[in-house]
Design a protein around this motif. Structure first.
Motif, PDB file in Angstrom:
ATOM      1  N   GLU A 163      24.742 -17.937 -25.121  1.00 11.45           N
ATOM      2  CA  GLU A 163      24.841 -18.850 -23.967  1.00 11.45           C
ATOM      3  C   GLU A 163      25.396 -18.094 -22.754  1.00 11.45           C
ATOM      4  O   GLU A 163      24.899 -18.226 -21.644  1.00 11.45           O
ATOM      5  CB  GLU A 163      25.770 -20.016 -24.308  1.00 11.45           C
ATOM      6  CG  GLU A 163      25.225 -20.970 -25.352  1.00 11.45           C
ATOM      7  CD  GLU A 163      24.469 -22.145 -24.756  1.00 11.45           C
ATOM      8  OE1 GLU A 163      23.993 -22.045 -23.605  1.00 11.45           O
ATOM      9  OE2 GLU A 163      24.357 -23.164 -25.447  1.00 11.45           O
TER      10      GLU A 163
ATOM     11  N   GLU B 172      24.997 -22.295 -18.232  1.00 11.95           N
ATOM     12  CA  GLU B 172      25.181 -21.536 -19.478  1.00 11.95           C
ATOM     13  C   GLU B 172      26.467 -20.719 -19.458  1.00 11.95           C
ATOM     14  O   GLU B 172      27.248 -20.775 -20.404  1.00 11.95           O
ATOM     15  CB  GLU B 172      23.996 -20.579 -19.713  1.00 11.95           C
ATOM     16  CG  GLU B 172      22.621 -21.196 -19.615  1.00 11.95           C
ATOM     17  CD  GLU B 172      22.290 -22.173 -20.733  1.00 11.95           C
ATOM     18  OE1 GLU B 172      23.205 -22.627 -21.445  1.00 11.95           O
ATOM     19  OE2 GLU B 172      21.099 -22.501 -20.872  1.00 11.95           O
TER      20      GLU B 172
ATOM     21  N   HIS C 238      28.793 -23.498 -21.217  1.00  6.81           N
ATOM     22  CA  HIS C 238      28.387 -23.598 -22.627  1.00  6.81           C
ATOM     23  C   HIS C 238      29.014 -22.545 -23.520  1.00  6.81           C
ATOM     24  O   HIS C 238      29.332 -22.813 -24.672  1.00  6.81           O
ATOM     25  CB  HIS C 238      26.858 -23.539 -22.731  1.00  6.81           C
ATOM     26  CG  HIS C 238      26.221 -24.782 -22.217  1.00  6.81           C
ATOM     27  ND1 HIS C 238      24.871 -24.934 -22.096  1.00  6.81           N
ATOM     28  CD2 HIS C 238      26.766 -25.938 -21.793  1.00  6.81           C
ATOM     29  CE1 HIS C 238      24.606 -26.138 -21.616  1.00  6.81           C
ATOM     30  NE2 HIS C 238      25.750 -26.765 -21.408  1.00  6.81           N
TER      31      HIS C 238
ATOM     32  N   GLU D 179      21.461 -29.478 -21.690  1.00 12.49           N
ATOM     33  CA  GLU D 179      20.290 -28.624 -21.925  1.00 12.49           C
ATOM     34  C   GLU D 179      18.985 -29.322 -21.546  1.00 12.49           C
ATOM     35  O   GLU D 179      17.993 -28.662 -21.250  1.00 12.49           O
ATOM     36  CB  GLU D 179      20.198 -28.182 -23.398  1.00 12.49           C
ATOM     37  CG  GLU D 179      21.384 -27.402 -23.931  1.00 12.49           C
ATOM     38  CD  GLU D 179      21.548 -26.009 -23.355  1.00 12.49           C
ATOM     39  OE1 GLU D 179      20.873 -25.668 -22.373  1.00 12.49           O
ATOM     40  OE2 GLU D 179      22.389 -25.269 -23.888  1.00 12.49           O
TER      41      GLU D 179
HETATM   42 FE   LIG Z   1      23.268 -23.759 -22.917  1.00 10.61          FE
END
Ligand SMILES: [Fe+2]
Ligand SMILES: [Fe+2]
Length: 348
Positions: A117, A159, A170, A267
């Motif tokens: 990520e 991310e 993330h 996402e």
């Molecule tokens: Fe992600």
């Protein structure tokens, strides 16, 4: 001179957005804080989780989707239906390991997910090529035309975090989930694969300049990684929801489950714009290097099929073969190792 796109119905939403708009946040009623960390996104007045940078990003994507549909072009398939291989280890196998104190396999999987990520942050200031150079139609009112006007940057920040706010994204959310159920530092930091993207194996779209092909390949790899992640969310959530697992940390496991759900909510916007850009590109006329006009689907469809095959079949098969011996060695180190290896294989 770009060919103008056919005007869509007057009800269609706005199609041109600024970079700042595509990065804009909702006015959150409450910030997102969990497991002692300040995280991205926030909550609305009703207490529902709202993903970061989606105030205009979702409406923009919906409007571009409508515009594509109004030109009679479909969206490509971009769901877990593309995947054939299940998780390895399976849920039952992972449960067996966890019930015998063998948590390292799940620990490693959660850590590796977080590291992959974090690598998404390369999208924040990726020097992407201009698709208008190889597309005949005017891209100013399309998702493709907004890739470098905020869509890739927003994705990268989702991310790996926005360096200016310092809020966890993330990567940090997966590490938080891992530490909630295992405790920080429960196992050593694992080896992380250099990449799970399809290895270079010759040109896939020789009709277009190399830089554009590389960008197409990146977009396709990232979309397939997003789709594979969706399987991982369901798998992780089933383990966290199992009352027989993490018995002394049920509250922490419930929060971990909630954090996975928030990542999944974030996402959805990534899958939506990547699916849309590839669907738009197959609807356009590509001006090949030799000047020929080629329907986009003739370039996109075979390339996408190759990438899907890698992520759905070839890479899972390779990863499984590599992991199997490591797993067996790890299980054999247990006092009851031989019996557990047999039980593990019986569940496969
Ligand atoms: Fe992600
Ligand atoms: Fe993503």
């Amino acid at each position: 001179m770009a060919r103008p796109l056919v005007a869509t119905s007057p009800a269609a939403g706005r199609l041109a957005w600024s970079r700042d708009e595509l990065l804009a946040e909702h006015p959150y009623a409450r910030p997102h804080e969990a497991a002692g960390r300040r995280l991205h996104g926030g909550f609305d007045a009703q207490g529902a989780y709202v993903p970061p940078r989606t105030l205009h990003r979702w409406p923009a994507i919906r409007a571009w989707q409508d515009a594509l549909a109004a030109r009679d072009f479909p969206l490509i398939e971009a769901t877990t239906r593309l995947l054939s291989a299940g998780s390895y280890p399976t849920g039952e196998q992972q449960k067996l390991l966890l019930q015998h104190g063998l948590g390292e396999t799940l620990w490693n999987a959660l850590t590796i997910t977080g590291v992959i990520e974090a690598r998404g942050r390369l999208l924040i200031d990726l020097p992407a090529p201009d698709f208008q150079k190889i597309v005949l139609e005017d891209l100013s009112g399309t998702a493709t035309g907004h890739l470098v006007k905020g869509l890739l940057t927003a994705h990268g920040m989702d991310e790996g975090g926005d360096p200016h706010t310092g809020l966890g994204a993330h990567d940090e959310m997966w590490f938080a989930i891992r530490d909630l159920v295992f405790g920080a530092g429960a196992y050593p930091f694992p080896e992380v694969p250099a990449t799970i993207a399809r290895p270079e194996g010759g040109r896939l779209a020789p009709e277009v300049p190399l830089g554009h092909e590389q960008m197409l390949s990146l977009l396709m790899n990232v979309l397939m990684i997003e789709i594979r992640a969706e399987n991982g969310f369901a798998f992780t959530q089933r383990l966290l929801a199992d009352p027989e697992l993490f018995a002394d940390r049920r509250d922490a496991a419930r929060l971990g489950h909630e954090l996975v759900e928030r990542i999944r909510t974030d996402e959805a916007v990534h899958v939506a714009y990547l699916q849309l850009v590839l669907s738009e590109l197959r609807s356009f006329t590509i001006v090949a290097k030799d000047g020929r006009h080629v329907p986009g689907r003739e370039i996109i469809d075979p390339m996408w099929a190759t990438l899907v095959q890698w992520h759905a079949v070839e890479n899972p098969r390779l990863a499984r073969a590599q992991l199997r011996d490591v797993l067996h060695a790890r299980i054999r180190a247990h006092a009851d190792g031989e019996r557990l290896v047999a039980a593990f294989e019986a569940l496969g």
